[in-house]
Design an enzyme around this catalytic site. Structure first.
Site, mmCIF file in Angstrom:
data_model
loop_
_atom_site.group_PDB
_atom_site.id
_atom_site.type_symbol
_atom_site.label_atom_id
_atom_site.label_comp_id
_atom_site.label_asym_id
_atom_site.label_seq_id
_atom_site.Cartn_x
_atom_site.Cartn_y
_atom_site.Cartn_z
ATOM 1 C CB CYS A 161 -0.956 -0.020 1.191
ATOM 2 S SG CYS A 161 -0.140 -0.041 2.810
ATOM 3 C CE LYS A 162 0.009 7.352 2.456
ATOM 4 N NZ LYS A 162 -0.706 8.635 2.676
#
Length: 947
Positions: A865-866
């Protein structure tokens, strides 16, 4: 399945064979031999008494070690809170790693508290007890029952039970023995480990040169048949987080410095082209300087092996992947073999420092290619398509590899001739022929020929054929530049930017004897073949057929060498025949019998000279192509190249980490190794980014970065020594093609298939699937655009399908791992294809099915994810519990408990702590309402936090 066979990441490994060879085990010790913890134990309490007699306590235990020298307490560990239970069984255990200064005399103090809330901010003391490590080791069944002393010294607060936990031993435990008052507390022991390894010495295949600082958690969960399985999570950092980017930076610097040197060696150019060259060289100089500064900053960093998420936008660390970790789940069940499930977690490869205001790479590159034609008009350059630019880079790369190889093989041929060895000379000639033919084939491209002509037109004093006929006109227009219209975009239109074999409707006239250039157009007469247009540049000293002759001379010289070798061998054979017959090649007119080397040497020398001549011309031609591509790219193209370098560096570090982890787990698996060298491995990247706001740019960066990994090959090499420094993977190559070499200890290397030992390049097939799950994705699905996600999933599904087709044609399906779930891979692919085209919000089944297929195909799993911290943690723990349910019969009643246990006290919450120094997932209640239910963390584990 025989006893002693370990199921590593669903690869079969015969550990008996390995254990039977102590020398091999010792030689591979840096990979196969972990350090063991000194002692670890679990905790439980009985008959606890809360401050209010009518309520049951919310118990937790703090564990401290009494320093024998300073006589003060050092906090060592803490259990989770078990709510409303007077007989709590704690999920979290305690471990003393091998580095801890523990001895039998070490005193451990256990303090039990009643927690008023889950934040542990207000606790009331219940009681405490003290024991020594020696007491536990000497106790019957290595189990202690200690009385808790209350604050007034009266032993009426209950008891605490300390049980030593021996990993690698799996006893059958009576379920009722650990049943508590609350059904949710029929849960297993959890034990933490932070040592160099986490399992028994003979069964652990993963430790050593690139993995370090492991954190481990251990659980016991109930199966559907009321048995108990042992589950261990192990999370490790990877030294490749820093070593791969640093190597790439060095290679980037070397490549750009070579490019600058090649530009200098183009020779004298007309003022217009010389000014462009200077500007391009200045840009390269800026990139080189920036990369050198970054590399110097990274060289100052010692001891770190991962970049925390809070540093994602730090310039000096922009090439380093975010929060790169490996995670392995090992499952041990009674009377069953062990299974390993591996995953790599990493923040989405993206240029966080450069930001996403204008989007990410995919969008920026598309816009850049659309605008490049107008750039070429402004800079009066020839427009080259991405295919032509890639071809020029490929030619340069291939020449740089083949030219020294041909020279070396030619010398080997002469050496074999000197030794009069027919076998060696035959082998050397075959290798020389193969590489020379490959060299000739690489340069059999009209781009080289047309680029040579274009380079000639850029030299000082060049006058086109039309201008040569009217010199007065040329003088009248000195110093003027005719601006191109959209229909006349390049001064040599129809050459490299437009296939030289095609016709051209407009043409230009160029004069390079002044500063600037001038063009005129001819719009009538219709299309004519390129070679028949009078306005196409000609120079009285330029021979357009020269390249064909030079290029063909290489093949002719090779034929002469082959003919001479045949002649020499025939002469040698004729001496042994009763009636000698000599058949000479047509190209060999007369040679006196004598030393083979003397007769071959002139021909071999001529071959090497011809190769060098071709390289010199082709190198200048391709450098001129790249000069024009770079000139019409200023400044946007250079900024995009830097962004692409950053993203690729992060992606390659993650891929190399996953490849090494997968290789270590499967080295003894013949089926896996066969698949590795015949087809290659699929690397499946799971992304949880949304298609809204900045995360669109991150996803666009990630898409290009993962796609660029197709240019990477792996090779397994034999390490010089077994020292850790000699077992670090090495990167070589240039931007259009990188190779990662993975060294193995000698005795381990010798067990590999011959094809791999001979250096066969190993391929990896990266695929990316993305499904956003957060509140921003909700906005995108209702009011925005999710076409980027849909396109990525559809494209990569087709790539995964093509990989499986290739695999099924080349490798027997018996080489693939066995799973309890019997769903056919073809059926899984069909289901995935249906889900990819289905319009369904937050269709996380795409990720689940893609992950399952990856494991079934012996692939490498990645989740991002980020920052690889919060959403990634939810995904990894969900996947692990799903595997326990589907492959190891985890009881349905235990699924949610196991999920909460892993999320609350497992490796992922430790990952959060490592990144932001806070044990809270960065979610709030409002955000979680938009999450799919199975991706929501348990209460008390999330809150406001800097991510």
């Amino acid at each position: 399945m025989e006893d002693g066979t370990q199921h590593l990441g669903h690869c079969m490994v015969d550990m008996k064979e390995l254990s039977a060879n102590p020398e091999g085990l010792t030689a591979a010790g840096v990979i196969l031999t972990p350090k063991l913890p000194q002692v670890e134990f679990s905790l439980a309490c009985n008959d606890l008494v809360a401050s209010g007699r009518d309520r049951k306590p919310n118990a937790l235990v703090q564990v401290a070690v009494i320093d024998p020298h300073k006589q003060h307490l050092v906090t060592h560990a803490c259990t989770e809170i078990v709510e409303a239970n007077k007989d709590p069984l704690f999920l979290t255990g305690v471990t003393f790693p091998s580095e801890h200064p523990t001895s039998p005399e070490t005193l451990v103090k256990l303090t039990v508290y009643d927690a008023k809330d889950k934040s542990q901010e207000s606790n009331s003391f219940l009681g405490s007890a003290t024991f020594s490590v020696g007491d536990l080791l000497r106790a019957k069944d290595e189990r202690l029952t200690l009385s808790l002393r209350s604050s007034d010294g009266v032993c009426s607060a209950g008891t605490v039970v300390v049980s030593r936990l021996k990993m690698g031993e799996m006893e059958e435990v009576d379920v009722d023995h650990i049943t508590t008052d609350i059904p949710s507390q029929k849960c297993p022991l959890v034990c933490e480990l932070a040592s160099h390894a986490c399992v028994d010495r003979e069964n652990n295949p993963l430790t050593g040169p690139v993995f370090k600082n492991p954190v481990c958690k251990v659980y016991r969960f109930q199966t559907v048949d009321s048995k108990w399985m042992l589950v261990r999570e192990q999370m490790e950092e990877c030294t490749l987080s820093f070593s791969i980017p640093k190597q790439l930076l060095s290679l980037y610097i070397q490549e750009d410095m070579r490019r600058v040197q090649d530009l200098r060696e183009l020779g004298e150019l007309s003022p217009h082209w010389d000014n462009l060259r200077k500007e391009v060289m200045t840009r390269y100089g800026g990139i080189i300087s920036s990369y050198q500064e970054t590399l110097a900053e990274l060289d100052k960093i010692t001891g770190r092996s991962f970049k925390p998420s809070c540093c994602k936008a730090q310039k000096s660390l922009e090439f380093i992947p975010i929060n790169l970790h490996t995670q392995r789940m090992r499952v041990t069940c009674p009377r069953k073999t062990d299974a390993f499930y591996d995953i790599v977690t990493v923040g989405a490869p993206a240029a966080h420092f450069q930001g996403f205001k204008c989007g990410g790479l995919q969008h920026l590159l598309s816009r850049y290619e659309a605008e490049k034609k107008s750039f070429s008009t402004a800079y009066q350059c020839i427009y080259y398509s991405p295919e032509h630019t890639a071809k020029a880079q490929e030619v340069l790369s291939t020449m740089s590899l083949l030219q020294p190889l041909i020279t070396s093989l030619a010398d080997q041929l002469l050496q074999a001739a000197q030794e009069h060895s027919s076998t060696r000379i035959k082998d050397a000639l075959k290798n020389l022929s193969d590489k020379t033919e490959q060299f000739v084939h690489t340069l059999k491209d009209e781009l080289v020929k047309s680029a040579l002509l274009a380079l000639h037109t850029a030299q000082p004093g060049y006058v086109s054929k039309n201008q040569k006929q009217t010199p007065v006109q040329a003088g009248q227009h000195q110093g003027h530049i005719h601006q191109h219209s959209d229909q006349n975009q390049s001064p040599v239109q129809g050459l490299p930017g437009h296939s030289p074999a095609t016709s051209v409707t407009e043409s230009t006239v160029v004069c390079n004897n002044v500063e600037g250039s001038q063009t005129t157009t001819r719009g009538e007469g219709g299309p004519l073949p390129l070679k028949h247009q009078d306005s196409i540049p000609h120079h009285k000293e330029y021979d357009e057929e020269e390249w064909d002759r030079v290029w063909a001379n290489v093949a002719k010289c090779l034929n002469c060498v082959i003919a001479m070798v045949d002649k020499l061998q025939e002469e040698d054979n004729s001496k042994q025949e009763t009636v000698p017959e000599q058949q000479l090649a047509d190209v060999i007119t007369s040679h006196n019998p004598g030393d083979w080397r003397e007769q071959l040497c002139p021909l071999v020398t001529r071959l090497k000279e011809c190769v060098m001549e071709v390289v010199e011309k082709a190198k200048k031609a391709m450098t001129f192509v790249l000069l024009q591509e770079a000139a019409c790219s200023i400044p946007q193209g250079f900024l995009l190249q830097q962004r692409r370098d950053v993203v690729f560096s992060q992606a390659l570090a993650a891929l190399a980490c996953g490849f090494v982890m997968r290789l270590y787990a499967g080295m003894q698996d013949k089926g896996f190794m066969r698949q590795l060298h015949l087809v290659g491995l699929v690397a499946q990247f799971e992304s949880l980014l949304s298609t809204y706001s900045e995360e669109i740019g991150m996803l666009e960066d990630m898409e290009v970065g993962i796609s660029d990994l197709q240019r990477v090959l792996f090779k397994i090499t034999e390490a010089k020594t077994d020292d850790l420094s000699d077992l670090q993977p090495l990167v070589c190559g240039r931007r259009d093609h990188f190779t990662v070499e993975v060294p193995l200890p000698r005795l381990v290397f010798q067990t590999l298939p011959e094809e791999i030992k001979e250096g066969k390049p190993l391929r990896v097939f990266p695929v990316l699937f993305n499904v956003g799950i957060n509140e921003q994705q909700t906005i995108a699905e209702r009011f925005g655009d999710i076409s980027l996600q849909e396109r990525i999933n559809q494209k990569n599904f087709e790539m995964l399908e093509a990989y499986y087709k290739s695999l099924s044609e080349k490798v027997p399906l018996e080489c693939l791992p066995c799973f309890q779930t019997q769903t056919d891979i073809k059926e899984l692919l069909e289901t995935l294809g249906q889900n990819v085209v289905t319009k369904k919000r937050k269709n996380v089944e795409i990720l689940w099915i893609a992950g399952t297929i990856c494991r079934r195909l012996n692939g490498i799993r990645f989740t991002s994810c980020k920052s690889a911290k919060d959403r990634t943690s939810m995904s990894v723990t969900l996947e692990q519990c799903a595997l326990l349910r589907d492959e190891h019969q985890l009881s349905k009643d235990f699924f949610i408990r196991a999920l909460d246990c892993m999320r609350r006290e497992g490796c992922r919450i430790e990952n959060v702590q490592k990144n932001i120094r806070c044990r809270k997932y960065a979610f709030n209640m409002l955000q979680l309402m938009a999450f799919p239910k199975c991706y929501r963390p348990p209460e008390g584990t999330y809150g406001k936090a800097d991510s």
